[in-house]
Design a protein around this motif. Sequence first.
Motif, PDB file in Angstrom:
ATOM      1  N   THR A  67      -0.372  -5.943   9.513  1.00  0.00           N
ATOM      2  CA  THR A  67      -0.102  -7.382   9.528  1.00  0.00           C
ATOM      3  C   THR A  67       1.279  -7.741   8.996  1.00  0.00           C
ATOM      4  OG1 THR A  67      -1.007  -7.753   7.317  1.00  0.00           O
ATOM      5  CG2 THR A  67      -2.536  -7.904   9.180  1.00  0.00           C
ATOM      6  N   ASN A  68       2.037  -6.744   8.540  1.00  0.00           N
ATOM      7  CA  ASN A  68       3.366  -6.970   7.963  1.00  0.00           C
ATOM      8  C   ASN A  68       3.324  -7.893   6.750  1.00  0.00           C
ATOM      9  OD1 ASN A  68       4.784  -5.279   9.712  1.00  0.00           O
ATOM     10  ND2 ASN A  68       4.929  -6.890  11.253  1.00  0.00           N
ATOM     11  N   SER A  69       2.192  -7.923   6.045  1.00  0.00           N
ATOM     12  CA  SER A  69       2.121  -8.698   4.811  1.00  0.00           C
ATOM     13  C   SER A  69       2.638  -7.842   3.671  1.00  0.00           C
ATOM     14  CB  SER A  69       0.689  -9.152   4.539  1.00  0.00           C
ATOM     15  OG  SER A  69      -0.142  -8.036   4.311  1.00  0.00           O
ATOM     16  N   LYS A  70       2.868  -8.445   2.531  1.00  0.00           N
ATOM     17  CA  LYS A  70       3.410  -7.704   1.394  1.00  0.00           C
ATOM     18  C   LYS A  70       2.308  -6.987   0.631  1.00  0.00           C
ATOM     19  CE  LYS A  70       7.583 -10.245   0.761  1.00  0.00           C
ATOM     20  NZ  LYS A  70       8.565 -10.701  -0.166  1.00  0.00           N
ATOM     21  N   SER A  71       2.645  -5.821   0.122  1.00  0.00           N
ATOM     22  CA  SER A  71       1.717  -5.033  -0.682  1.00  0.00           C
ATOM     23  C   SER A  71       1.654  -5.604  -2.097  1.00  0.00           C
ATOM     24  CB  SER A  71       2.188  -3.582  -0.737  1.00  0.00           C
ATOM     25  OG  SER A  71       1.355  -2.825  -1.551  1.00  0.00           O
ATOM     26  N   THR A  72       0.470  -5.503  -2.677  1.00  0.00           N
ATOM     27  CA  THR A  72       0.327  -5.903  -4.066  1.00  0.00           C
ATOM     28  C   THR A  72       0.167  -4.643  -4.905  1.00  0.00           C
ATOM     29  OG1 THR A  72      -2.073  -6.129  -3.815  1.00  0.00           O
ATOM     30  CG2 THR A  72      -0.741  -8.107  -3.475  1.00  0.00           C
ATOM     31  N   LYS A  73       0.751  -4.652  -6.081  1.00  0.00           N
ATOM     32  CA  LYS A  73       0.678  -3.490  -6.954  1.00  0.00           C
ATOM     33  C   LYS A  73      -0.594  -3.580  -7.783  1.00  0.00           C
ATOM     34  CE  LYS A  73       3.458  -0.558  -9.742  1.00  0.00           C
ATOM     35  NZ  LYS A  73       4.807  -0.149  -9.959  1.00  0.00           N
ATOM     36  N   ASN A  74      -1.373  -2.530  -7.751  1.00  0.00           N
ATOM     37  CA  ASN A  74      -2.618  -2.472  -8.498  1.00  0.00           C
ATOM     38  C   ASN A  74      -2.449  -1.522  -9.669  1.00  0.00           C
ATOM     39  OD1 ASN A  74      -3.340  -3.818  -6.200  1.00  0.00           O
ATOM     40  ND2 ASN A  74      -5.084  -2.550  -5.724  1.00  0.00           N
ATOM     41  N   THR A  75      -3.201  -1.779 -10.707  1.00  0.00           N
ATOM     42  CA  THR A  75      -3.279  -0.828 -11.816  1.00  0.00           C
ATOM     43  C   THR A  75      -4.729  -0.412 -11.969  1.00  0.00           C
ATOM     44  OG1 THR A  75      -3.545  -2.616 -13.419  1.00  0.00           O
ATOM     45  CG2 THR A  75      -1.312  -1.833 -13.027  1.00  0.00           C
ATOM     46  N   PHE A  76      -4.925   0.784 -12.475  1.00  0.00           N
ATOM     47  CA  PHE A  76      -6.286   1.313 -12.616  1.00  0.00           C
ATOM     48  C   PHE A  76      -6.573   1.578 -14.076  1.00  0.00           C
ATOM     49  CE2 PHE A  76      -9.190   4.882 -13.084  1.00  0.00           C
ATOM     50  CZ  PHE A  76     -10.289   4.386 -12.391  1.00  0.00           C
ATOM     51  N   LYS A  77      -7.742   1.122 -14.503  1.00  0.00           N
ATOM     52  CA  LYS A  77      -8.238   1.420 -15.848  1.00  0.00           C
ATOM     53  C   LYS A  77      -9.738   1.627 -15.764  1.00  0.00           C
ATOM     54  CE  LYS A  77      -4.764  -1.229 -18.295  1.00  0.00           C
ATOM     55  NZ  LYS A  77      -4.486  -2.315 -19.215  1.00  0.00           N
ATOM     56  N   PHE A  78     -10.245   2.485 -16.635  1.00  0.00           N
ATOM     57  CA  PHE A  78     -11.692   2.689 -16.694  1.00  0.00           C
ATOM     58  C   PHE A  78     -12.318   1.561 -17.466  1.00  0.00           C
ATOM     59  CE2 PHE A  78     -10.648   7.102 -15.708  1.00  0.00           C
ATOM     60  CZ  PHE A  78     -11.576   7.323 -14.725  1.00  0.00           C
TER      61      PHE A  78
END
Length: 78
Positions: A67-78
């Motif tokens: 879709t040529n949309s922008k990526s969002t940055k995710n973070t991972f935590k338990f």
Amino acid sequence: MAKSNQNIKRNRFTNVAGRRVQKVLDTLDSLAKCANKNNYDYDDEDVTKMLKALKEKVKSIELVYTTNSKSTKNTFKF
């Protein structure tokens, strides 16, 4: 001239994307080593959370490319 610009962009994409995909694959191989129960303690919930985060990120990347949309940055935590 436009065609050579396309070739330059194509070559740049294949070089950069190829290196980045290999880096991700290598990192996933490293993550797989954490499955060794002799060295690490984890439960099914931990694995489910990790796999869910990875699957969501892959879906997000698919969406960016389709879709040529922008990526969002995710973070991972338990």
